[in-house]
Design a protein around this motif. Structure first.
Motif, PDB file in Angstrom:
ATOM      1  N   VAL B 196       0.832  -1.201   0.000  1.00  0.00           N
ATOM      2  CA  VAL B 196       0.000   0.000   0.000  1.00  0.00           C
ATOM      3  C   VAL B 196       0.864   1.248   0.000  1.00  0.00           C
ATOM      4  CG1 VAL B 196      -1.628   1.310   1.374  1.00  0.00           C
ATOM      5  CG2 VAL B 196      -2.010  -1.099   0.994  1.00  0.00           C
ATOM      6  N   SER B 197       1.927   1.225   0.813  1.00  0.00           N
ATOM      7  CA  SER B 197       2.753   2.442   0.872  1.00  0.00           C
ATOM      8  C   SER B 197       3.475   2.665  -0.452  1.00  0.00           C
ATOM      9  CB  SER B 197       3.746   2.370   2.026  1.00  0.00           C
ATOM     10  OG  SER B 197       4.664   1.335   1.778  1.00  0.00           O
ATOM     11  N   GLU B 198       3.907   1.577  -1.093  1.00  0.00           N
ATOM     12  CA  GLU B 198       4.550   1.725  -2.395  1.00  0.00           C
ATOM     13  C   GLU B 198       3.579   2.337  -3.402  1.00  0.00           C
ATOM     14  OE1 GLU B 198       7.657   0.337  -4.016  1.00  0.00           O
ATOM     15  OE2 GLU B 198       8.255   0.830  -1.987  1.00  0.00           O
ATOM     16  N   LEU B 199       2.324   1.847  -3.332  1.00  0.00           N
ATOM     17  CA  LEU B 199       1.320   2.360  -4.264  1.00  0.00           C
ATOM     18  C   LEU B 199       1.085   3.840  -4.048  1.00  0.00           C
ATOM     19  CD1 LEU B 199      -1.340  -0.455  -4.437  1.00  0.00           C
ATOM     20  CD2 LEU B 199      -0.114   0.547  -6.331  1.00  0.00           C
ATOM     21  N   LEU B 200       1.048   4.248  -2.770  1.00  0.00           N
ATOM     22  CA  LEU B 200       0.836   5.666  -2.491  1.00  0.00           C
ATOM     23  C   LEU B 200       1.965   6.503  -3.074  1.00  0.00           C
ATOM     24  CD1 LEU B 200      -0.485   5.801   1.167  1.00  0.00           C
ATOM     25  CD2 LEU B 200      -1.675   6.437  -0.909  1.00  0.00           C
ATOM     26  N   LYS B 201       3.189   6.012  -2.861  1.00  0.00           N
ATOM     27  CA  LYS B 201       4.339   6.740  -3.396  1.00  0.00           C
ATOM     28  C   LYS B 201       4.230   6.862  -4.915  1.00  0.00           C
ATOM     29  CE  LYS B 201       8.372   4.906  -2.452  1.00  0.00           C
ATOM     30  NZ  LYS B 201       9.688   4.507  -1.978  1.00  0.00           N
ATOM     31  N   TYR B 202       3.821   5.759  -5.533  1.00  0.00           N
ATOM     32  CA  TYR B 202       3.685   5.740  -6.990  1.00  0.00           C
ATOM     33  C   TYR B 202       2.648   6.763  -7.456  1.00  0.00           C
ATOM     34  CZ  TYR B 202       2.391   3.972 -11.586  1.00  0.00           C
ATOM     35  OH  TYR B 202       2.099   3.856 -12.919  1.00  0.00           O
ATOM     36  N   HIS B 203       1.499   6.763  -6.762  1.00  0.00           N
ATOM     37  CA  HIS B 203       0.456   7.686  -7.211  1.00  0.00           C
ATOM     38  C   HIS B 203       0.873   9.129  -7.063  1.00  0.00           C
ATOM     39  CE1 HIS B 203      -2.561   4.871  -8.271  1.00  0.00           C
ATOM     40  NE2 HIS B 203      -2.530   4.268  -7.110  1.00  0.00           N
ATOM     41  N   ARG B 204       1.705   9.393  -6.071  1.00  0.00           N
ATOM     42  CA  ARG B 204       2.142  10.777  -5.885  1.00  0.00           C
ATOM     43  C   ARG B 204       2.967  11.239  -7.074  1.00  0.00           C
ATOM     44  NH1 ARG B 204       3.084  10.455   0.223  1.00  0.00           N
ATOM     45  NH2 ARG B 204       4.532   8.844  -0.421  1.00  0.00           N
ATOM     46  N   SER B 205       3.789  10.347  -7.604  1.00  0.00           N
ATOM     47  CA  SER B 205       4.721  10.801  -8.636  1.00  0.00           C
ATOM     48  C   SER B 205       4.234  10.566 -10.059  1.00  0.00           C
ATOM     49  CB  SER B 205       6.074  10.124  -8.458  1.00  0.00           C
ATOM     50  OG  SER B 205       5.883   8.756  -8.193  1.00  0.00           O
ATOM     51  N   VAL B 206       3.189   9.745 -10.212  1.00  0.00           N
ATOM     52  CA  VAL B 206       2.851   9.350 -11.581  1.00  0.00           C
ATOM     53  C   VAL B 206       2.290  10.503 -12.411  1.00  0.00           C
ATOM     54  CG1 VAL B 206       0.452   8.611 -11.293  1.00  0.00           C
ATOM     55  CG2 VAL B 206       1.918   7.414 -12.860  1.00  0.00           C
ATOM     56  N   PHE B 207       1.592  11.423 -11.736  1.00  0.00           N
ATOM     57  CA  PHE B 207       0.988  12.502 -12.512  1.00  0.00           C
ATOM     58  C   PHE B 207       2.055  13.353 -13.204  1.00  0.00           C
ATOM     59  CE2 PHE B 207      -1.914  15.444 -13.976  1.00  0.00           C
ATOM     60  CZ  PHE B 207      -1.529  16.720 -13.627  1.00  0.00           C
ATOM     61  N   LEU B 208       3.097  13.701 -12.418  1.00  0.00           N
ATOM     62  CA  LEU B 208       4.154  14.512 -13.017  1.00  0.00           C
ATOM     63  C   LEU B 208       4.908  13.747 -14.095  1.00  0.00           C
ATOM     64  CD1 LEU B 208       5.585  16.440 -10.007  1.00  0.00           C
ATOM     65  CD2 LEU B 208       4.389  17.331 -11.965  1.00  0.00           C
ATOM     66  N   LEU B 209       5.058  12.460 -13.869  1.00  0.00           N
ATOM     67  CA  LEU B 209       5.732  11.638 -14.874  1.00  0.00           C
ATOM     68  C   LEU B 209       4.976  11.675 -16.186  1.00  0.00           C
ATOM     69  CD1 LEU B 209       6.997   8.283 -13.405  1.00  0.00           C
ATOM     70  CD2 LEU B 209       8.245   9.958 -14.701  1.00  0.00           C
ATOM     71  N   GLN B 210       3.654  11.611 -16.057  1.00  0.00           N
ATOM     72  CA  GLN B 210       2.857  11.671 -17.280  1.00  0.00           C
ATOM     73  C   GLN B 210       3.107  12.964 -18.022  1.00  0.00           C
ATOM     74  OE1 GLN B 210      -1.245  11.241 -16.460  1.00  0.00           O
ATOM     75  NE2 GLN B 210      -1.041   9.178 -15.667  1.00  0.00           N
ATOM     76  N   ARG B 211       3.203  14.037 -17.244  1.00  0.00           N
ATOM     77  CA  ARG B 211       3.424  15.329 -17.896  1.00  0.00           C
ATOM     78  C   ARG B 211       4.771  15.350 -18.606  1.00  0.00           C
ATOM     79  NH1 ARG B 211       0.995  19.707 -15.152  1.00  0.00           N
ATOM     80  NH2 ARG B 211       2.603  21.026 -16.069  1.00  0.00           N
ATOM     81  N   THR B 212       5.776  14.738 -17.984  1.00  0.00           N
ATOM     82  CA  THR B 212       7.101  14.776 -18.610  1.00  0.00           C
ATOM     83  C   THR B 212       7.079  14.105 -19.966  1.00  0.00           C
ATOM     84  OG1 THR B 212       7.795  14.214 -16.389  1.00  0.00           O
ATOM     85  CG2 THR B 212       9.516  14.468 -18.036  1.00  0.00           C
ATOM     86  N   TYR B 213       6.397  12.986 -20.032  1.00  0.00           N
ATOM     87  CA  TYR B 213       6.472  12.204 -21.261  1.00  0.00           C
ATOM     88  C   TYR B 213       5.222  12.348 -22.107  1.00  0.00           C
ATOM     89  CZ  TYR B 213      10.613   9.849 -19.569  1.00  0.00           C
ATOM     90  OH  TYR B 213      11.876   9.556 -19.133  1.00  0.00           O
ATOM     91  N   GLN B 214       4.514  13.447 -21.967  1.00  0.00           N
ATOM     92  CA  GLN B 214       3.182  13.440 -22.559  1.00  0.00           C
ATOM     93  C   GLN B 214       3.178  13.282 -24.073  1.00  0.00           C
ATOM     94  OE1 GLN B 214       1.828  17.019 -20.929  1.00  0.00           O
ATOM     95  NE2 GLN B 214       2.423  18.302 -22.646  1.00  0.00           N
ATOM     96  N   ASN B 215       4.297  13.578 -24.711  1.00  0.00           N
ATOM     97  CA  ASN B 215       4.286  13.444 -26.166  1.00  0.00           C
ATOM     98  C   ASN B 215       4.269  12.019 -26.640  1.00  0.00           C
ATOM     99  OD1 ASN B 215       4.298  16.105 -26.505  1.00  0.00           O
ATOM    100  ND2 ASN B 215       6.513  16.273 -26.673  1.00  0.00           N
ATOM    101  N   CYS B 216       4.924  11.134 -25.895  1.00  0.00           N
ATOM    102  CA  CYS B 216       5.020   9.781 -26.417  1.00  0.00           C
ATOM    103  C   CYS B 216       4.406   8.780 -25.458  1.00  0.00           C
ATOM    104  CB  CYS B 216       6.473   9.431 -26.726  1.00  0.00           C
ATOM    105  SG  CYS B 216       7.587   9.886 -25.435  1.00  0.00           S
TER     106      CYS B 216
END
Lengths: 133, 468
Positions: B196-216
């Motif tokens: 659960v804690s790993e998942l929380l950490k993941y959800h925190r960072s995934v949005f910004l990651l999406q923005r970084t790679y939004q082109n591909c």
């Protein structure tokens, strides 16, 4: 060309004559249409490098017979010379950008075959020597 | 140079050559590498670059995946073709592992075959570090699934210590009893709170990651059987980004009379500024022109016989080699009618880059054509059922084409179906389209094939291994 990085890149390209180099290489590719384009390009680049080191002729699409043919078209009556305007047009068509504006015979507007050949060859050499000295 | 009477004609071989070997992309790659690295001796650098890159005919592809758990068997199967995959790393400082990755990726085999990175980057900072180091993926695949599914998966995960394969209690059962007996359970620390804690950490960072790679970026639902996920990811990875190369498509439309070739050709030509060439019209225009070829064609057209192939080809190649066809591209229809014409077209070096077969049944064809008519005054084409004429007056003056009569139509359809299977064989890469759909659906389908680049071809051995 806003940012400094872009300017740097543009300067670099200018200095090493990269656009002319790429232009020449692409023309060679389309003219010869080799089955293995990368190997062909490697061969051309090696030849270019050799010509830079030992000041031998760099690879070029035109050869002497092409120059004779061009002169023949311009001078169908076989007078042996062409006008200055024709000379300029011919060199531009061959793709030579910087050529001698005052070749022998420009004064009397009669440029002979030898002069034309000489100027054309020099111009071609310069345009295919796409590297900074 | 004196103005010569002969206009500029670019040989079609150049266009086909450029498409086949992707010269534009090659040159673009050379230029971008030069401007990024700015070497002092560009010639030497280019020689090195060309020698290292994949030998002619192969390609390399690079992509990263973001997924939480588990890393299953299918991704390992993918690796048979690609280089390798990284698993989730511990807390190592960013610069260090970026350096490691960069080092590994700059080796020749990665350069030539391509690579897959799995599980990194996990945060935006890591993604930016990767970018700065020059590691740029072509595709980024994000596997998503609801948290409950992920937790269930991680709890039920079992690992085979001998082969390293990953199985699951419910989802991926091992094949044989002896494998089942040696499976070890999850390591002790993989308990629910940890997940659960790993998942929380993941959800925190995934949005910004999406923005970084939004082109591909491409999101794929991981809540499916892994084979499905794998095929989806594979098809996505095989598709290619839009290239900035000169887009002069050469489209060929083949189909029975009444299949809508003329209409589709007109729509495509209008939208993408291609030259619309209807072979019959071309011949009629040529005969009206009073050129020497035109004189030869006239008697055939007048008597209704089919014009011999070599004359047709002459007129056609004349038209196709004009500069506007080379630079804009063309759409050709009602040619070739049979395999000999197709062979001659190929011999003349005008190779179409997309071929479409518009398929329909005889009944629909009959219905569409038998009720077709033209208004001689305005030139509008009408159909008694699908596009009836607006008024009685127009109706009165409508004319039918003699070749649309039922008898002639049957002959034309028979001829088409006689040569259709051979034509299919001749163009194996053609796309088959159902011509009975409404015209705009057909148009969208054709569009998507014309505009998108052809997907990469996976090597045959790779495909077989991946499918097993």
């Amino acid at each position: 060309m806003a940012t400094p990085r872009e300017r740097e890149a543009a300067d670099y390209l200018e200095e090493h004559k990269i656009p002319e180099l790429v232009h020449n290489l692409t023309s060679m590719l389309f003219f010869h249409r080799p089955e293995r384009p990368k190997e062909f390009l490697i061969a051309q680049l090696e030849q270019l490098r050799v010509s830079k080191l030992h000041s031998v002729e760099s690879p070029c699409l035109f050869n002497d017979s092409n120059l004779d043919a061009v002169f023949g078209i311009l001078d169908p009556a076989r007078q042996g010379h062409i006008t200055f305007a024709q000379y300029k047009e011919a060199l531009t068509t061959l793709g030579i950008k910087s050529y001698n504006e005052f070749p022998d015979g420009a004064a009397c507007d009669k440029i002979s075959r030898e002069t034309f050949n000489k100027e054309a060859k020099e111009g071609l050499l310069k345009s295919s020597a796409t590297f900074s000295i | 140079m004196d103005e010569t009477a002969k206009p500029l004609r670019i040989p079609p071989e150049m266009a086909t050559y450029a498409d086949k070997h992707e010269i534009f992309d090659l040159m673009q790659f050379l230029m971008t590498s030069l401007t990024t690295d700015k070497p002092d001796d560009p010639i030497q650098y280019l020689i090195g670059l060309l020698k290292e890159s994949s030998p002619d005919g192969n390609f390399s592809m690079n992509y990263t995946e973001n997924q939480l758990k588990p890393l299953d068997k299918s991704s390992r199967d993918r690796n048979l073709n690609f280089m390798f995959c990284f698993c989730i790393l511990q807390d190592i400082p960013c610069e260090l592992w970026v350096k490691l990755i960069r080092q590994r990726l700059s080796k020749t085999d990665c350069f030539q075959r391509g690579w897959v990175l799995a599980g990194i980057p996990r945060t935006r900072e890591e993604a930016l570090c990767l970018q700065e180091a020059g590691v740029i993926p072509e595709h980024v695949v994000m596997l998503e699934a609801p948290d409950a599914v992920l937790i269930e998966r991680s709890l039920g995960k079992r690992i085979d210590p001998v082969t390293g394969d990953i199985y699951h209690v419910t989802f991926i059962q091992p094949d044989s009893q002896e494998v089942e007996s040696r499976l070890t359970g999850p390591e002790i620390h993989v308990m629910e709170e940890h997940t659960v804690s790993e998942l929380l950490k993941y959800h925190r960072s995934v949005f910004l990651l999406q923005r970084t790679y939004q082109n591909c970026l491409k999101k794929i639902n991981a809540d499916q059987p892994d084979v499905d996920v794998f095929t989806q990811v594979l098809t996505h990875v095989m598709s290619r980004h839009h290239s900035a190369a000169l887009h002069a498509p050469r489209v060929l439309l083949i189909g029975p009379p009444g299949s809508g070739k003329g209409q589709q050709a007109r729509l495509i030509a209008e939208k993408y500024d291609l030259v619309n060439i209807h072979c019959g019209e071309l011949l009629r225009a040529a005969s009206a022109d009073e050129t020497s070829v035109g004189e030869l064609i006239k008697p055939y057209l007048e008597s209704g016989l089919q014009v011999p192939d070599n004359l047709v080809l002459q007129v056609l190649t004349d038209r196709l080699s004009k500069l506007d066809c080379t630079t804009r591209g063309w759409v050709l229809h009602s040619f070739p009618r049979d395999v000999e014409q197709a062979q001659k077209l190929r011999a003349s070096n005008f190779i179409p880059s997309r071929v479409f077969f518009l398929e329909m049944t005889a009944d629909v064809a009959m219905e569409r054509i038998a009720l077709r008519s033209v208004d001689p005054v305005t030139g509008e084409r009408y159909h008694s059922v699908y596009k009836p004429p607006p008024s009685e007056r127009v109706q009165a003056r409508l004319r039918h084409k003699p070749k649309d009569s039922e008898g002639q139509l049957r002959i034309r359809l028979k001829d088409y179906w006689k040569s259709a299977p051979l034509l299919h064989e001749f163009y194996p890469d053609a796309v088959n389209v159902n011509a009975e759909l409404p015209p705009h659906s057909i148009f969208e389908l054709l569009e998507s094939h014309v505009v998108r680049r052809l997907p990469r071809r996976l090597s045959v051995s790779g495909m077989i291994q991946n499918m097993s």
